[in-house]
Scaffold this active site. Structure first.
Site, PDB file in Angstrom:
ATOM      1  N   GLU A   1      12.823 -13.514  24.581  1.00 37.12           N
ATOM      2  CA  GLU A   1      14.122 -13.323  23.924  1.00 37.12           C
ATOM      3  C   GLU A   1      15.208 -13.366  24.996  1.00 37.12           C
ATOM      4  OE1 GLU A   1      16.756 -10.185  21.265  1.00 37.12           O
ATOM      5  OE2 GLU A   1      15.511  -9.508  22.935  1.00 37.12           O
TER       6      GLU A   1
ATOM      7  N   ASP B   1      23.320  -6.258  11.004  1.00 33.46           N
ATOM      8  CA  ASP B   1      22.477  -5.069  10.922  1.00 33.46           C
ATOM      9  C   ASP B   1      23.283  -3.837  10.475  1.00 33.46           C
ATOM     10  OD1 ASP B   1      20.515  -3.164  11.374  1.00 33.46           O
ATOM     11  OD2 ASP B   1      20.821  -3.127  13.542  1.00 33.46           O
TER      12      ASP B   1
ATOM     13  N   ASP C   1      10.616  -8.992  24.004  1.00 35.66           N
ATOM     14  CA  ASP C   1      11.940  -8.448  23.722  1.00 35.66           C
ATOM     15  C   ASP C   1      12.715  -8.219  25.018  1.00 35.66           C
ATOM     16  OD1 ASP C   1      13.751  -7.338  21.665  1.00 35.66           O
ATOM     17  OD2 ASP C   1      13.445  -5.462  22.746  1.00 35.66           O
TER      18      ASP C   1
ATOM     19  N   ASP D   1       0.846  -1.195   0.000  1.00 31.36           N
ATOM     20  CA  ASP D   1       0.000   0.000   0.000  1.00 31.36           C
ATOM     21  C   ASP D   1       0.880   1.242   0.000  1.00 31.36           C
ATOM     22  OD1 ASP D   1      -1.870   1.968   0.283  1.00 31.36           O
ATOM     23  OD2 ASP D   1      -2.603   1.321   2.250  1.00 31.36           O
TER      24      ASP D   1
END
Length: 591
Positions: free
Chosen positions: A356, A467, A327, A148
């Protein structure tokens, strides 16, 4: 001579626990290859002479130092006293009781023994049954698919560009809905999403509003549409909950920034020094790591606790979620997680609560907090063998043995077994781009007990360093996908789903000393048996394995032509980084 200093057992945790509401598992540790036989002597403590039995213990696992033994007991009256008889090769025995070691069995059955007082059903750690059958797929929402464009954030970049810590590509919930057929065809039946709530970053771990889907992903109604569409396809949905910390734009934290000690939210956070500021890169308030934009929440504060419990409750009740991934779960107090579990299980007893935690997690896995944790120790065991090639097959088997012995069986059955995530370098990159090595790691993951999780794009050969390069846009151009690898993933997922033995606990490693990089193991249940050979070497190997069931009708699966089955042995010629999977029904069962 039995090495008594290596013998270990204690009540509770992974050594003496309720597996279900009628069965206890009793374990003991001995020096590796030191004790050939152990018997568990047990009985009813209020009438031990009438109700007693002797159970031979099975060696359930081994590592580099120890053997681990287990016996399953179903006490008639839910109580048990017990001791161990450790037998040596020369016929002598040592008797191990709570009071120590003795050269004679106890004269009175109930004196000085280990005591399991009562098997209370409320104390049994019972993870959701569906998780044992689940195959998860992790989606980083900002990078999966842009369905979208009208909700794209300002400055959105062209799909497929180079990711950075701060750029955006427009991934959203509609993009996931548009590709649910792809995920169904892959064979996965559960989705884990990184955070979806309103935040400022592309990863959304800096929550600004816990009650609102980030507008660049869609709306709360769009999430409900996605969850319903997943459920219609038999897929479960797990969302990421960030309760250890919030974001710097979270209104209570903004109020503290503006009003300091006079803020009504001053105790919502862990402030070491007023006013709030950053000195030499270190905030004067506790945060995730040292990130100023992620202030740590004080879950000991009753208002904070009530707020977060309401968040957990709302999304399950309104959206029909199937659980939460929590988390930085190890930095939140245990009492909060106990209350969180109670509230979530009240709403949905089958909800999956996944923490986690990247280290030994027994304190969180005793039935009062989490169902499972992200099994990063498992990840590292596989990466060190298949990807980094730092260990050999024997060391790999020993490391798996340590893991198996470290947790109750029902925890292992739902352990979240991943090979990569948004927090790790991509699997293919760690395998130096070698797809065949990547296949071997994936093959073990998908033929091992627990709950496997595939990181988005691994199945088509996406690569990426740590990352942010491990968070690239999903590649939807089929001409750029590794379609042969995708077919392998589909085939292995299908094989796992079709055969309960590949999801169960039956496991034995077969050492092949002349080939230190050849991993051979068996998987079985009451109806079938698998023999799996993985050649983690850049040279071909020829191997002969004694048949576990002489005369059984062993057959290769997935069309591997590399194994020859004879009456008493199985011969295999494996190419570099090749594998063979053989299957046979257990004698007396239908093929």
């Amino acid at each position: 001579m039995i090495m008594l200093e290596a013998v270990y057992h204690r009540m509770g945790q992974n050594w003496s626990y309720a597996y279900n509401d009628s069965t206890l598992h009793i374990r003991i540790r001995t020096k590796r290859d030191n004790v050939p036989r152990i018997d568990l002597h047990c009985g009813e403590k209020y009438d031990p002479e009438k109700y007693k039995e002797t159970i031979p213990m099975e060696r359930m696992a081994s590592d580099g130092l120890f053997d681990y033994w287990q016996a399953a007991v179903q006490p008639r009256y839910r109580r048990l006293v017990y001791y161990f008889a450790l037998h040596s090769d020369n016929g002598d025995a040592v008797y191990f009781m709570e009071k120590g070691f003795f050269d004679q069995p106890p004269k009175v059955m109930y004196e000085g023994l280990f005591d399991f007082p009562y098997l209370n059903r409320q104390d049994v750690h019972t993870p959701p049954a569906w998780v044992k059958e689940a195959i998860f797929y992790q989606i980083f929402p900002e990078r999966f698919a842009n369905g979208d464009p009208s909700n794209d954030p300002e400055g959105v970049q062209e799909w497929g560009g180079t990711p950075s810590a701060g750029n955006f590509f427009g991934g959203d919930l509609q993009g996931v809905i548009d590709h649910l057929d792809y995920l169904s065809d892959l064979g996965v039946n559960a989705l884990y999403f990184n955070p979806l709530f309103a935040a400022t970053t592309n990863h959304k771990y800096d929550t600004a509003d816990y009650m609102k889907i980030d507008p660049q992903f869609g709306t709360n109604e769009k999430l409900k549409e996605l969850v319903d569409a997943c459920h219609a396809r038999g897929m479960r949905v797990l969302l990421d909950a960030v309760f250890n910390h919030c974001g710097h734009t979270f209104p209570p934290f903004v109020d503290v920034l503006n009003n300091g000690l006079n803020s009504r939210y001053a105790d919502w956070f862990h402030v070491r020094e007023w006013p709030l500021r950053v000195v030499d890169g270190i905030p004067t308030y506790d945060t995730f790591a040292f990130e100023p934009i992620m202030p740590k929440l004080n879950t000991g504060n009753e208002e904070v606790k009530a707020y977060l419990l309401n968040v957990g409750r709302y999304w399950l009740e309104e959206m029909g979620l199937d659980g939460w991934r929590l988390d930085v779960a190890n930095e939140v107090d245990h009492q909060f997680w106990r209350e969180f579990r109670s509230e979530i299980k009240r709403i949905n007893p089958s909800a999956y609560i996944l923490g986690e935690i990247m280290h030994d997690s027994m304190p969180w896995l005793q039935g009062d907090q989490f169902d499972a944790v992200m099994n990063y120790p498992f990840t590292n065991i596989l990466l060190n063998f298949f990807a980094r090639r730092l260990t050999n097959a024997a060391e790999f088997a020993q490391a798996i043995g340590t893991q198996l012995a470290g947790y109750p069986q029902q925890v292992t059955e739902v352990s979240f077994n991943l090979l990569g995530s948004h927090d790790t370098t991509r699997l293919l990159t760690l395998c130096s781009g070698n797809v065949e090595r990547m296949k071997l790691a994936t093959l073990f993951q998908l033929t091992y007990q627990g709950t496997p999780c595939i990181y988005y794009g691994d199945e088509i050969g996406m690569d990426g360093e740590y990352d942010p390069l491990n968070r690239k846009c999903m590649e939807w151009d089929k001409s750029k996908q590794n379609t042969e690898l995708l077919a392998f993933f589909r085939s292995m997922i299908s094989l796992r789903k079709a055969h309960p033995a590949l999801r169960g606990s039956g496991l034995r490693f077969l050492p092949v000393l002349e080939h230190p990089q050849l991993l051979v193991y068996e998987r079985w249940d009451d109806n079938e048996r698998f023999l799996i050979m993985l050649n983690n070497e850049d040279a071909p190997v020829n191997v002969v394995i004694p048949a576990a069931q002489p005369g059984a009708s062993w057959r290769t699966v997935n069309g591997e032509p590399c194994a020859v089955v004879e009456e008493s042995s199985i011969q295999a010629a494996l190419p570099p980084y090749g594998y063979a999977i053989l299957h046979a029904p257990i004698a007396g069962t239908a093929e």
